[in-house]
Design a protein around this motif. Structure first.
Motif, PDB file in Angstrom:
ATOM      1  N   HIS A 173       0.840  -1.197   0.000  1.00  7.94           N
ATOM      2  CA  HIS A 173       0.000   0.000   0.000  1.00  7.94           C
ATOM      3  C   HIS A 173       0.880   1.254   0.000  1.00  7.94           C
ATOM      4  N   PRO A 174       0.294   2.455  -0.139  1.00  6.66           N
ATOM      5  CA  PRO A 174       1.097   3.675  -0.209  1.00  6.66           C
ATOM      6  C   PRO A 174       2.005   3.909   0.996  1.00  6.66           C
TER       7      PRO A 174
ATOM      8  N   PRO B  63       9.510   8.783  11.151  1.00 10.35           N
ATOM      9  CA  PRO B  63       8.874   9.415  12.312  1.00 10.35           C
ATOM     10  C   PRO B  63       7.395   9.139  12.500  1.00 10.35           C
ATOM     11  N   GLU B  64       6.629   9.081  11.425  1.00  9.64           N
ATOM     12  CA  GLU B  64       5.183   8.892  11.606  1.00  9.64           C
ATOM     13  C   GLU B  64       4.545   8.303  10.360  1.00  9.64           C
ATOM     14  N   ARG B  65       3.382   7.676  10.556  1.00 14.14           N
ATOM     15  CA  ARG B  65       2.631   7.138   9.438  1.00 14.14           C
ATOM     16  C   ARG B  65       2.021   8.259   8.615  1.00 14.14           C
ATOM     17  N   ILE B  66       1.758   7.955   7.354  1.00 19.23           N
ATOM     18  CA  ILE B  66       1.057   8.928   6.506  1.00 19.23           C
ATOM     19  C   ILE B  66      -0.282   8.327   6.107  1.00 19.23           C
ATOM     20  N   GLY B  67      -1.195   9.178   5.708  1.00 15.40           N
ATOM     21  CA  GLY B  67      -2.460   8.712   5.168  1.00 15.40           C
ATOM     22  C   GLY B  67      -3.442   8.209   6.204  1.00 15.40           C
ATOM     23  N   ASP B  68      -4.507   7.560   5.704  1.00 16.36           N
ATOM     24  CA  ASP B  68      -5.596   7.079   6.562  1.00 16.36           C
ATOM     25  C   ASP B  68      -5.467   5.580   6.798  1.00 16.36           C
ATOM     26  N   ASP B  69      -6.573   4.939   7.179  1.00 15.81           N
ATOM     27  CA  ASP B  69      -6.543   3.507   7.477  1.00 15.81           C
ATOM     28  C   ASP B  69      -6.142   2.653   6.281  1.00 15.81           C
ATOM     29  N   LEU B  70      -6.364   3.146   5.080  1.00 15.44           N
ATOM     30  CA  LEU B  70      -6.015   2.363   3.899  1.00 15.44           C
ATOM     31  C   LEU B  70      -4.522   2.422   3.591  1.00 15.44           C
ATOM     32  N   TYR B  71      -3.763   3.101   4.449  1.00 12.72           N
ATOM     33  CA  TYR B  71      -2.307   3.115   4.357  1.00 12.72           C
ATOM     34  C   TYR B  71      -1.715   2.099   5.325  1.00 12.72           C
ATOM     35  N   SER B  72      -2.514   1.124   5.726  1.00 13.16           N
ATOM     36  CA  SER B  72      -2.042   0.044   6.592  1.00 13.16           C
ATOM     37  C   SER B  72      -2.727  -1.256   6.194  1.00 13.16           C
ATOM     38  N   THR B  73      -2.017  -2.365   6.374  1.00 14.30           N
ATOM     39  CA  THR B  73      -2.581  -3.670   6.013  1.00 14.30           C
ATOM     40  C   THR B  73      -3.836  -3.967   6.825  1.00 14.30           C
ATOM     41  N   SER B  74      -3.765  -3.716   8.144  1.00 10.40           N
ATOM     42  CA  SER B  74      -4.923  -4.006   8.999  1.00 10.40           C
ATOM     43  C   SER B  74      -6.121  -3.156   8.607  1.00 10.40           C
ATOM     44  N   GLY B  75      -5.882  -1.893   8.226  1.00 15.49           N
ATOM     45  CA  GLY B  75      -6.969  -1.019   7.798  1.00 15.49           C
ATOM     46  C   GLY B  75      -7.623  -1.518   6.521  1.00 15.49           C
ATOM     47  N   ILE B  76      -6.808  -2.004   5.575  1.00 15.98           N
ATOM     48  CA  ILE B  76      -7.347  -2.543   4.322  1.00 15.98           C
ATOM     49  C   ILE B  76      -8.169  -3.794   4.601  1.00 15.98           C
ATOM     50  N   ILE B  77      -7.662  -4.659   5.494  1.00 17.23           N
ATOM     51  CA  ILE B  77      -8.398  -5.885   5.838  1.00 17.23           C
ATOM     52  C   ILE B  77      -9.746  -5.538   6.462  1.00 17.23           C
ATOM     53  N   ARG B  78      -9.745  -4.553   7.372  1.00 18.01           N
ATOM     54  CA  ARG B  78     -11.009  -4.134   8.000  1.00 18.01           C
ATOM     55  C   ARG B  78     -11.988  -3.609   6.962  1.00 18.01           C
ATOM     56  N   ARG B  79     -11.504  -2.817   6.008  1.00 18.61           N
ATOM     57  CA  ARG B  79     -12.378  -2.262   4.973  1.00 18.61           C
ATOM     58  C   ARG B  79     -12.966  -3.381   4.108  1.00 18.61           C
ATOM     59  N   VAL B  80     -12.135  -4.344   3.734  1.00 19.46           N
ATOM     60  CA  VAL B  80     -12.615  -5.458   2.909  1.00 19.46           C
ATOM     61  C   VAL B  80     -13.678  -6.250   3.666  1.00 19.46           C
ATOM     62  N   CYS B  81     -13.415  -6.552   4.949  1.00 16.08           N
ATOM     63  CA  CYS B  81     -14.384  -7.310   5.753  1.00 16.08           C
ATOM     64  C   CYS B  81     -15.701  -6.545   5.886  1.00 16.08           C
ATOM     65  N   SER B  82     -15.593  -5.220   6.052  1.00 10.00           N
ATOM     66  CA  SER B  82     -16.781  -4.385   6.167  1.00 10.00           C
ATOM     67  C   SER B  82     -17.592  -4.401   4.875  1.00 10.00           C
ATOM     68  N   GLN B  83     -16.874  -4.307   3.742  1.00 11.80           N
ATOM     69  CA  GLN B  83     -17.555  -4.304   2.444  1.00 11.80           C
ATOM     70  C   GLN B  83     -18.225  -5.646   2.187  1.00 11.80           C
TER      71      GLN B  83
END
Length: 234
Positions: free
Chosen positions: A100-101, A205-225
């Motif tokens: 991901h980005p 120093p820090e993460r960028i972007g939203d939940d879709l900038y993380s593997t766990s966030g993408i998995i949560r979005r897919v499960c939700s969809q």
């Protein structure tokens, strides 16, 4: 010989990156894309250990870009080979389950520091650390990471000793992601304990972007969809 070819590859990669951000005519863009294809072939043969075929491919790419420059179609500069050969080795490690980005941001930052070497976590390590099966098998994750333009080389980690690949690669810099479990100080202590000295350990120093900038966030979005689709079917 191999290191010099890697330097040529990096030089062409940097030039194409510069040209990609320029406004070029259609014919020039076609030539840049042809050079990009030769660059891809060069990296492929280099990873297969065929240095001479890799050199031939990158020479074609360099010649195409030089022709654009001489014709006045594009303006860019070549880095001195001595400078490229002196670039430090930068080590990045991670699972890279769903690229991901956020991953690309980490790899680009590593590339800005030097030549990027990646250790891709084994399936067994993901099971042990995350307590679940990996989303994508290790060989596929390795293949995807190896194809990223910022990456010089990528290897699978060791199933029992995470420092063994570090000993083999001998990095000058280790760049940790913002969420990785170990601290720079903790890793430095472990390296020192193994007799691996002179490695600069840094953390993005820090993460960028939203939940879709993380593997766990993408998995949560897919499960939700998927859950939403199932409810609609009912």
């Amino acid at each position: 010989m191999e290191e010099r070819v890697r330097a040529y590859v990096l030089n062409v990669e940097k030039a194409i990156s510069t040209l990609s951000s320029m406004s070029l005519d259609e014919e020039s863009r076609g030539i840049v894309e042809l050079a990009r294809a030769y660059l891809s072939d060069s990296k492929y043969y280099l990873e297969k250990g065929d240095v001479f075929t890799s050199l031939a491919c990158i020479a074609y790419a360099e010649g195409l870009l030089d022709a654009l420059k001489r014709l006045g179609k594009a303006e860019f500069g070549w880095e001195p080979l001595s400078k490229l050969l002196a670039r430090p080795k930068v080590l990045v490690a991670g699972a890279f389950e769903i690229l991901h980005p956020g991953h690309l941001h980490l790899l680009k930052k590593a590339w800005e520091l030097g030549r990027v070497h990646v250790i891709v976590a084994r399936d067994s390590s993901i099971r042990r650390i995350k307590g679940r099966e990996p989303v994508v098998p290790e060989q596929q994750r390795l293949e995807v990471v190896s194809a990223v333009k910022y990456v010089d080389t990528a290897v699978l980690g060791d199933e029992e000793d995470f420092l063994k690949p570090v000993e083999h690669i001998k990095p000058d810099i280790i760049l940790l992601g913002p969420d990785q479990w170990i601290t720079p100080e903790g890793l430095s202590d472990k390296l020192e304990g193994r007799g691996i000295r002179g490695v600069r350990v840094m953390r993005l120093p820090e993460r960028i972007g939203d939940d879709l900038y993380s593997t766990s966030g993408i998995i949560r979005r897919v499960c939700s969809q998927i859950g939403g689709v199932k409810k609609q079917e009912l």
